[in-house]
Write a protein that holds these residues in place. Structure first.
Motif, short mmCIF file in Angstrom:
data_model
loop_
_atom_site.label_atom_id
_atom_site.label_comp_id
_atom_site.label_asym_id
_atom_site.label_seq_id
_atom_site.Cartn_x
_atom_site.Cartn_y
_atom_site.Cartn_z
N PRO A 1 14.11 78.33 18.92
CA PRO A 1 14.15 77.60 19.64
C PRO A 1 12.70 77.05 19.76
N SER A 2 11.57 77.87 19.95
CA SER A 2 10.35 77.68 20.17
C SER A 2 9.79 77.41 18.68
N TYR A 3 10.43 77.64 17.54
CA TYR A 3 9.43 77.82 16.50
C TYR A 3 9.57 75.97 16.31
N HIS A 4 11.24 75.85 16.48
CA HIS A 4 11.43 74.28 16.34
C HIS A 4 10.76 73.68 17.63
N SER A 5 10.62 73.63 18.31
CA SER A 5 9.38 73.08 19.30
C SER A 5 8.16 72.79 18.86
N ALA A 6 7.46 73.35 18.54
CA ALA A 6 6.46 73.33 17.99
C ALA A 6 6.40 72.30 16.66
N ALA A 7 7.50 72.51 16.12
CA ALA A 7 7.08 72.31 14.88
C ALA A 7 6.87 70.47 15.09
N LYS A 8 8.44 70.71 15.34
CA LYS A 8 8.43 68.69 16.45
C LYS A 8 7.49 68.76 17.18
N PHE A 9 6.21 69.05 17.55
CA PHE A 9 5.10 68.71 18.55
C PHE A 9 4.53 68.15 17.32
N ILE A 10 3.68 68.56 15.90
CA ILE A 10 3.25 68.71 15.41
C ILE A 10 3.26 67.80 13.97
N GLN A 11 4.41 67.15 13.53
CA GLN A 11 5.38 66.58 13.27
C GLN A 11 5.90 65.38 13.57
N VAL B 1 4.09 77.68 8.45
CA VAL B 1 2.55 76.80 8.05
C VAL B 1 3.24 75.68 7.21
N HIS B 2 3.91 76.42 5.56
CA HIS B 2 4.84 75.57 5.15
C HIS B 2 5.89 74.34 6.26
N TRP B 3 6.87 75.07 6.67
CA TRP B 3 7.66 74.61 7.54
C TRP B 3 6.31 73.21 8.41
N PHE B 4 5.78 73.50 9.25
CA PHE B 4 5.40 72.84 9.86
C PHE B 4 3.97 71.60 9.59
N SER B 5 3.98 71.81 8.94
CA SER B 5 2.96 71.15 7.36
C SER B 5 3.86 70.62 6.68
#
Length: 456
Positions: A178-188, A268-272
Motif C-alpha cells: 500500500p505505501s508503494y502504491h501511495s508513493a507511485a500515485k504521488f509521483i505520477q 524506479v520503473h514503476w514510479f517513473s
C-alpha cells in the motif's frame, strides 16, 4: 481469453433470476464464454515448481492463508532433488490434509491433466525457462524474481507469455504494498516534481548468507538431476556448491543484482514509467568473505535514467550493497528539488528541498514538499532471508490468485515489469563483469558493452 469484468456473485444472482442465458446477455458476453464462467466456481489446482526455501518459508504460508477463501489447492510438487521432493510432499500433505503427487521433473508435472497454474521458485537462472515451459503447457504462472539473467532468456520468455495469454505475476512484491502504491500515485500525479536522483542500499552482515555448508557435505550428484539443473547454462561438472549456493556463482546468478537490486530497481520503473536505464556503470569485489564465491560481496552501480530521445532530461540511480557491515540497512530514497520520499519510513518530507532564502537569491520561489505519511501502519522492509508471510508478499500472492480466478492478465507485477527489471540487472551485471559502461540497444533488445552484445 475473455476477461470477466462482472463480479461472480452478480452472475449467480442473474442466473437465479432468469437462467444462465439471461445472465450472459446482461453481462454482454458471448455464449462461448459460458464454460469459462462456470469454471470460476471450480477449484484452481496448482503445481509447485521447486520446493525451495523461498517457497517453503514465504510463498507457501501466503498461499495457505488465501486458498480456502479463493478455492485454490496444491495437487503436485516438482523438484529435481530427491530430498526437497520428499520434504515438499510431506510438508504440503500435512498442511492440506490430502495426498500430493511428487514429480521428479516438470515433464512429469505437466502430464497431470487437472493442473491449472504453477508457482515457480527454482534457481535464479531457471525462472525464465520454467516460465516458458509453464505457459507452453497452458498454465498460469507465479514466478519468483529475478525473472532473467540474460537477454536471450528474457526475450524468449516475454514472447512466450504474451503469446499465451496466460496470467503471469513476477515476485517483486513491493508492487502489492500500500505505501508503494501511495508513493507511485504521488509521483505520477506530479506532486513530487521531476525525480532528480534515487539512492538505494541493501546492507547486511551475514557470512552465511546464501551459504549451505552442511547440505553441501551430504548432497550427492545421484540425488539430483544435474543436467536438468544446468538448463540454459553451459555444460559443467557436478559441483554441490553451485547447486545449493548458486547465488554466489556466475552464471547461475548475478548475486546482489538479481536477488536484491531487482526489488528496488523495479520501483524506479514503476514510479517513473521508464522501462529501463539508459546506461550503467558498476564496481565492486569480494572484499570480506573469501570463501570461493565468484559473485561480489560488495557492489555499487550507477544508472542513468531518462527518455532515450532526450539526454537533457533524466535522473541518476545509485545502488550499493554489502554483505559485511549492516550499517544503513535497506533504503530507497527518492529525491526531487522540493524534498524526498523515504520508503524505509514511508514518509514524504521537504528535507533538502529548495528553501526561500536560497531561492530568493536567484529570483525564484521556494519549493518544499509537504510532510506526509504514506502509511499509518508502515512496516520496515524485511531484509532477512526468510520474509515469511509478510504483508506485501501475502498481498502479492493473493493478487495473483485473484487474477487467476478472474483470468485477468493485469496483475500487479505483469510480464512487462519482469522484463524491465531483467534489463536493469543485466546492464548492471554487464558493467560489473566487463568494467565498461553498459547501454541498451532498443532495436535489438540487447545489452551492449564496448560495442558488443553482452552474453555469458
Amino acid at each position: 481469453m475473455t476477461e470477466v469484468k462482472k463480479d461472480r456473485r452478480e452472475f449467480l444472482k442473474l442466473s437465479l433470476m432468469g437462467g444462465a442465458g439471461v445472465a450472459l446477455s446482461a453481462m454482454g458476453m458471448p455464449a462461448s464464454s459460458y464454460a469459462r464462467i462456470i469454471g470460476a466456481n471450480d477449484r484452481v489446482n496448482v503445481g509447485v515448481v521447486g520446493f525451495s526455501d523461498r517457497f517453503r518459508q514465504a510463498l507457501m504460508p501466503c498461499f495457505m492463508g488465501n486458498r480456502k477463501e479463493l478455492n485454490f489447492d496444491i495437487v503436485a510438487v516438482s523438484d529435481i532433488w530427491n530430498r526437497r521432493r520428499e520434504e515438499g510432499k510431506a510438508a504440503l500433505e500435512k498442511e492440506l490434509g490430502h495426498s500430493v503427487q511428487a514429480c521428479m521433473n516438470n515433464d512429469e508435472l505437466y502430464k497431470i491433466k487437472d493442473i491449472d497454474a504453477v508457482m515457480i521458485a527454482t534457481a535464479d537462472f531457471q525462472h525464465a525457462f520454467h516460465t516458458i515451459e509453464a505457459v507452453g503447457n497452458k498454465k498460469d504462472v507465479y514466478c519468483e524474481k529475478p525473472f532473467a539473467e540474460t537477454m536471450e532468456d528474457a526475450r524468449n520468455a516475454l514472447k512466450a507469455v504474451k503469446a499465451s495469454g496466460k496470467v503471469f505475476q513476477v515476485g517483486t512484491q513491493r508492487r502489492s504494498g500500500p505505501s508503494y502504491h501511495s508513493a507511485a500515485k504521488f509521483i505520477q500525479d506530479g506532486k513530487f516534481g521531476p525525480i532528480t536522483m534515487v539512492e538505494m542500499t541493501w546492507n547486511v552482515n551475514q557470512p552465511g548468507r546464501w551459504r549451505r555448508p552442511e547440505l553441501t557435505k551430504s548432497i550427492k550428484e545421484s540425488d539430483v538431476d544435474w543436467q536438468r539443473f544446468l538448463c540454459t547454462r553451459p555444460k559443467d561438472s557436478w559441483d554441490p556448491r553451485k547447486y545449493l549456493e548458486y547465488r554466489l556463482f556466475w552464471p547461475y546468478s548475478s548475486g546482489i543484482f538479481g536477488q536484491w537490486m531487482t526489488h528496488q530497481i523495479d520501483t524506479v520503473h514503476w514510479f517513473s514509467g521508464l522501462k529501463h536505464p539508459r546506461s550503467a556503470v558498476a564496481n565492486g569485489g569480494i572484499y570480506q568473505w573469501k570463501d570461493g564465491r565468484s559473485n561480489p560481496d560488495t557492489l555499487t552501480a550507477v544508472f542513468d535514467y531518462g527518455p532515450s530521445n532526450d539526454p537533457s532530461n533524466g535522473f541518476q540511480v545509485v545502488y550499493s550493497s554489502r554483505f559485511h557491515n549492516s550499517a544503513g540497512g535497506t533504503k530507497e530514497l527518492y529525491y526531487s528539488n522540493g524534498g524526498m520520499i523515504d520508503m524505509s519510513t514511508n514518509k514524504i518530507s521537504p528535507t533538502g528541498g529548495l528553501r526561500e532564502r536560497e531561492a530568493k537569491e536567484m529570483g525564484m520561489q521556494a519549493n518544499l514538499l509537504p510532510e506526509m505519511d504514506l502509511s499509518k501502519t508502515a512496516a520496515a522492509v524485511e531484509a532477512g532471508a526468510n520474509t515469511g508471510g509478510d504483508s506485501t508478499t501475502y498481498a502479492h500472492v493473493r493478487n495473483w490468485m485473484e487474477c487467476v480466478r478472474k483470468q485477468d492478465v493485469k496483475t500487479n507485477a505483469p510480464i512487462e515489469a519482469a522484463y524491465s527489471h531483467s534489463i536493469a540487472l543485466i546492464m548492471g551485471t554487464a558493467a560489473y563483469r566487463t568494467g565498461l559502461k553498459a547501454t541498451f540497444d532498443e532495436s535489438k533488445q540487447d545489452v551492449v558493452v564496448g560495442g558488443k552484445v553482452f552474453t555469458l
